[in-house]
Design a protein around this motif. Sequence first.
Motif, PDB file in Angstrom:
ATOM      1  N   ALA A  85      -1.458   4.115  -6.942  1.00 16.05           N
ATOM      2  CA  ALA A  85       0.397   3.920  -7.156  1.00 16.05           C
ATOM      3  C   ALA A  85       0.789   4.033  -6.233  1.00 16.05           C
ATOM      4  O   ALA A  85       2.130   3.285  -6.408  1.00 16.05           O
ATOM      5  CB  ALA A  85       0.223   4.037  -8.860  1.00 16.05           C
ATOM      6  N   GLU A  86       1.312   4.780  -5.726  1.00 13.01           N
ATOM      7  CA  GLU A  86       2.272   5.736  -4.751  1.00 13.01           C
ATOM      8  C   GLU A  86       2.163   5.192  -4.033  1.00 13.01           C
ATOM      9  O   GLU A  86       3.167   4.405  -2.843  1.00 13.01           O
ATOM     10  CB  GLU A  86       2.314   7.391  -5.204  1.00 13.01           C
ATOM     11  CG  GLU A  86       2.941   7.991  -6.517  1.00 13.01           C
ATOM     12  CD  GLU A  86       4.540   7.657  -6.832  1.00 13.01           C
ATOM     13  OE1 GLU A  86       4.974   7.524  -5.868  1.00 13.01           O
ATOM     14  OE2 GLU A  86       4.740   8.041  -7.843  1.00 13.01           O
ATOM     15  N   LEU A  87       1.332   5.434  -3.207  1.00 12.87           N
ATOM     16  CA  LEU A  87       0.823   4.964  -1.742  1.00 12.87           C
ATOM     17  C   LEU A  87       1.324   3.508  -1.862  1.00 12.87           C
ATOM     18  O   LEU A  87       1.255   2.175  -1.298  1.00 12.87           O
ATOM     19  CB  LEU A  87      -0.414   5.257  -1.574  1.00 12.87           C
ATOM     20  CG  LEU A  87      -0.989   4.768  -0.084  1.00 12.87           C
ATOM     21  CD1 LEU A  87       0.042   4.888   1.020  1.00 12.87           C
ATOM     22  CD2 LEU A  87      -2.234   4.864   0.288  1.00 12.87           C
ATOM     23  N   ALA A  88       0.355   2.897  -3.132  1.00 11.58           N
ATOM     24  CA  ALA A  88       0.325   1.098  -3.147  1.00 11.58           C
ATOM     25  C   ALA A  88       1.833   0.857  -2.797  1.00 11.58           C
ATOM     26  O   ALA A  88       2.419  -0.266  -2.499  1.00 11.58           O
ATOM     27  CB  ALA A  88      -0.554   0.344  -4.265  1.00 11.58           C
ATOM     28  N   GLU A  89       2.941   1.190  -3.954  1.00 16.31           N
ATOM     29  CA  GLU A  89       4.229   0.621  -3.870  1.00 16.31           C
ATOM     30  C   GLU A  89       5.261   1.062  -2.279  1.00 16.31           C
ATOM     31  O   GLU A  89       6.061   0.468  -2.063  1.00 16.31           O
ATOM     32  CB  GLU A  89       5.132   2.062  -5.226  1.00 16.31           C
ATOM     33  CG  GLU A  89       6.208   1.434  -4.991  1.00 16.31           C
ATOM     34  CD  GLU A  89       7.086   3.181  -6.436  1.00 16.31           C
ATOM     35  OE1 GLU A  89       7.666   2.331  -6.425  1.00 16.31           O
ATOM     36  OE2 GLU A  89       6.744   3.631  -5.959  1.00 16.31           O
ATOM     37  N   ARG A  90       4.470   2.575  -1.500  1.00 16.12           N
ATOM     38  CA  ARG A  90       4.684   2.859  -0.831  1.00 16.12           C
ATOM     39  C   ARG A  90       4.455   1.621   0.909  1.00 16.12           C
ATOM     40  O   ARG A  90       5.294   0.392   1.529  1.00 16.12           O
ATOM     41  CB  ARG A  90       4.553   3.416  -0.009  1.00 16.12           C
ATOM     42  CG  ARG A  90       5.396   4.737  -0.405  1.00 16.12           C
ATOM     43  CD  ARG A  90       4.637   6.346  -0.314  1.00 16.12           C
ATOM     44  NE  ARG A  90       5.210   8.038  -0.238  1.00 16.12           N
ATOM     45  CZ  ARG A  90       4.836   7.933  -1.562  1.00 16.12           C
ATOM     46  NH1 ARG A  90       4.962   7.381  -2.773  1.00 16.12           N
ATOM     47  NH2 ARG A  90       6.021   9.073  -1.895  1.00 16.12           N
ATOM     48  N   ILE A  91       3.449   1.068   0.391  1.00 18.62           N
ATOM     49  CA  ILE A  91       2.581  -0.113   1.301  1.00 18.62           C
ATOM     50  C   ILE A  91       3.399  -1.211   0.772  1.00 18.62           C
ATOM     51  O   ILE A  91       4.262  -1.984   2.275  1.00 18.62           O
ATOM     52  CB  ILE A  91       1.096  -0.063   1.072  1.00 18.62           C
ATOM     53  CG1 ILE A  91       0.539   0.431   1.785  1.00 18.62           C
ATOM     54  CG2 ILE A  91       0.502  -1.525   1.693  1.00 18.62           C
ATOM     55  CD1 ILE A  91      -0.452   0.455   1.136  1.00 18.62           C
ATOM     56  N   PHE A 104      -7.590  -0.458  -2.413  1.00 17.30           N
ATOM     57  CA  PHE A 104      -8.016   0.677  -1.946  1.00 17.30           C
ATOM     58  C   PHE A 104      -9.234   0.572  -1.660  1.00 17.30           C
ATOM     59  O   PHE A 104     -10.579   0.584  -2.635  1.00 17.30           O
ATOM     60  CB  PHE A 104      -7.109   1.764  -2.166  1.00 17.30           C
ATOM     61  CG  PHE A 104      -6.461   1.795  -1.888  1.00 17.30           C
ATOM     62  CD1 PHE A 104      -5.555   1.691  -0.901  1.00 17.30           C
ATOM     63  CD2 PHE A 104      -5.343   1.939  -3.187  1.00 17.30           C
ATOM     64  CE1 PHE A 104      -3.973   2.714  -0.522  1.00 17.30           C
ATOM     65  CE2 PHE A 104      -3.692   1.918  -2.613  1.00 17.30           C
ATOM     66  CZ  PHE A 104      -3.449   1.987  -1.638  1.00 17.30           C
ATOM     67  N   VAL A 105     -10.029   1.004   0.080  1.00 13.51           N
ATOM     68  CA  VAL A 105     -11.533   0.784   0.083  1.00 13.51           C
ATOM     69  C   VAL A 105     -11.111   2.272   1.321  1.00 13.51           C
ATOM     70  O   VAL A 105     -10.513   2.815   0.955  1.00 13.51           O
ATOM     71  CB  VAL A 105     -11.624  -0.502   0.737  1.00 13.51           C
ATOM     72  CG1 VAL A 105     -12.427  -1.369   0.077  1.00 13.51           C
ATOM     73  CG2 VAL A 105     -11.468  -0.803   2.214  1.00 13.51           C
ATOM     74  N   CYS A 287      -5.228   8.899  -0.657  1.00  8.57           N
ATOM     75  CA  CYS A 287      -4.011   8.661  -0.840  1.00  8.57           C
ATOM     76  C   CYS A 287      -2.364   9.705  -0.809  1.00  8.57           C
ATOM     77  O   CYS A 287      -1.345   8.839  -0.339  1.00  8.57           O
ATOM     78  CB  CYS A 287      -3.888   7.779  -2.602  1.00  8.57           C
ATOM     79  SG  CYS A 287      -5.033   6.202  -2.709  1.00  8.57           S
ATOM     80  N   ALA A 288      -2.801  10.268  -1.069  1.00  7.10           N
ATOM     81  CA  ALA A 288      -1.827  11.919  -1.141  1.00  7.10           C
ATOM     82  C   ALA A 288      -1.805  11.540   0.801  1.00  7.10           C
ATOM     83  O   ALA A 288       0.151  11.449   1.143  1.00  7.10           O
ATOM     84  CB  ALA A 288      -1.893  12.972  -1.402  1.00  7.10           C
ATOM     85  N   ALA A 289      -2.669  11.842   0.883  1.00 10.77           N
ATOM     86  CA  ALA A 289      -2.362  11.798   2.657  1.00 10.77           C
ATOM     87  C   ALA A 289      -1.972  10.207   3.742  1.00 10.77           C
ATOM     88  O   ALA A 289      -0.513  10.748   3.986  1.00 10.77           O
ATOM     89  CB  ALA A 289      -3.501  11.598   3.055  1.00 10.77           C
ATOM     90  N   GLY A 290      -1.732   9.513   2.708  1.00 11.61           N
ATOM     91  CA  GLY A 290      -1.131   7.745   3.127  1.00 11.61           C
ATOM     92  C   GLY A 290      -0.075   7.907   2.998  1.00 11.61           C
ATOM     93  O   GLY A 290       1.239   8.089   3.644  1.00 11.61           O
ATOM     94  N   CYS A 291       0.241   8.438   1.382  1.00  9.73           N
ATOM     95  CA  CYS A 291       1.988   8.876   1.292  1.00  9.73           C
ATOM     96  C   CYS A 291       2.729   9.840   2.038  1.00  9.73           C
ATOM     97  O   CYS A 291       3.560   9.307   2.468  1.00  9.73           O
ATOM     98  CB  CYS A 291       1.631   9.590  -0.117  1.00  9.73           C
ATOM     99  SG  CYS A 291       1.351   8.432  -1.807  1.00  9.73           S
ATOM    100  N   ALA A 292       2.002  11.032   2.725  1.00 10.33           N
ATOM    101  CA  ALA A 292       2.615  11.893   3.436  1.00 10.33           C
ATOM    102  C   ALA A 292       2.978  10.742   4.473  1.00 10.33           C
ATOM    103  O   ALA A 292       3.923  11.180   5.639  1.00 10.33           O
ATOM    104  CB  ALA A 292       1.969  13.011   3.280  1.00 10.33           C
ATOM    105  N   THR A 293       1.898  10.403   5.098  1.00 17.46           N
ATOM    106  CA  THR A 293       1.833   9.619   6.451  1.00 17.46           C
ATOM    107  C   THR A 293       3.467   8.511   6.512  1.00 17.46           C
ATOM    108  O   THR A 293       4.023   8.620   7.190  1.00 17.46           O
ATOM    109  CB  THR A 293       0.057   9.186   6.940  1.00 17.46           C
ATOM    110  OG1 THR A 293      -0.026   9.656   6.902  1.00 17.46           O
ATOM    111  CG2 THR A 293       0.590   8.385   8.795  1.00 17.46           C
TER     112      THR A 293
END
Length: 392
Positions: A85-91, A104-105, A287-293
């Motif tokens: 949910a956090e990464l989707a919000e950032r996207i 996500f895939v 997803c944690a990696a994506g949020c950090a990125t």
Amino acid sequence: MASFEEIKGKTDRYLFHNYGRIELSFTHGEGCYLYDTDGRKYLDLVAGIAVNALGYAHPDWVSAVQGQAARMAHVSNLYHVEEQAELAERIASITPGDIGKTLFVNSGAEANEAALKMAVKYTGRGKVMSALNGFHGRTSASLGATGQTKYQSGFEPLISDAYEYYQYGDVESVKRMITKQVAAVMVEPVQGEGGVITASAEFFRAVRDLCTDCGALMIVDEVQTGIGRTGEWFGIQNFGVVPDAVTMAKALGGGVPIGALATTDEFASTMTPGTHGTTFGGSPLVCAAGCATLDIIKRDRLVEHSKELGEKWRADLRAIDSPKIVDVRGYGLMIGIELDSPETASMVQRECRDRGILVNVAHGKTIRLVPPLIITEGQAAEFTSTLKTLLS
């Protein structure tokens, strides 16, 4: 630590031989540099093929991944996943227009497969248009959308007759082919595997209008061009066009395998429970990696850096006075240097490697530069100077 000979021996014995591997193996990386089994240092302008946007061992990214791994790496999509949910919000904060729902895939090919399934299900139509010289992946449907026979050869029984191929950059080609039977038109903002080929803003605007008029979805494959690579968050934003769906992967996770399809509420509603799924897609770890990125790219203004350094770098490369350079093109830190022959391109790749610089050849004779977005002006100048020497 194993020697190169030991690694190569096990590779030859136990792995499929479907990759033409360069005679190198790396032990670790730091920033924009990789270190091989002999301790030699290389400036990496390939970045895992546009994956390692933050380079290697970025401390903030490492901390985020380590922390998540210590808490929970995987739980499955049977449950609500906070990190998803956090990464989707950032996207949603960086995608164009009303695109704000994400699936996500695990890879770019999977993201494209999901986009094609969504388009066919939403429209009820049976045709997909994609570009000649394009690349969308190697799974069956994405391979069908890949308009290059060299990738399809030998796998024709797996490819349906749903696909039709237009000339990239040619509005009339798209106009002649598109009908009410077309579910989607798939397009890359820059054809990466095709040799860093770009099209005009007028072309993308025309594709947008034609899709709207015919009721087809405009799907933009941002697997390689997305996440700041072209000097915008997404390559299509260089042309002021809002598509119906965007696929992404590569740089999104900063080095871990993740892919995503982002679209509007209307199109996302097509994919009801049971229509599509994945065991590993969107795990807490990736997803944690994506949020950090995304957080690091925003904080350090790396999208802006990509645009500014890319413009200067291309200008410096164009200033090299050599008949062996046919063209220098691209956006941001996605640069193609077309040379006069495949032999020249192979020579440049080999000689750069001997001098401690890693580059990639795309489509036969184009040197493709897709370095980490953290690359400095001095590191870019090192390659420019080396190329000038090699071509003199």
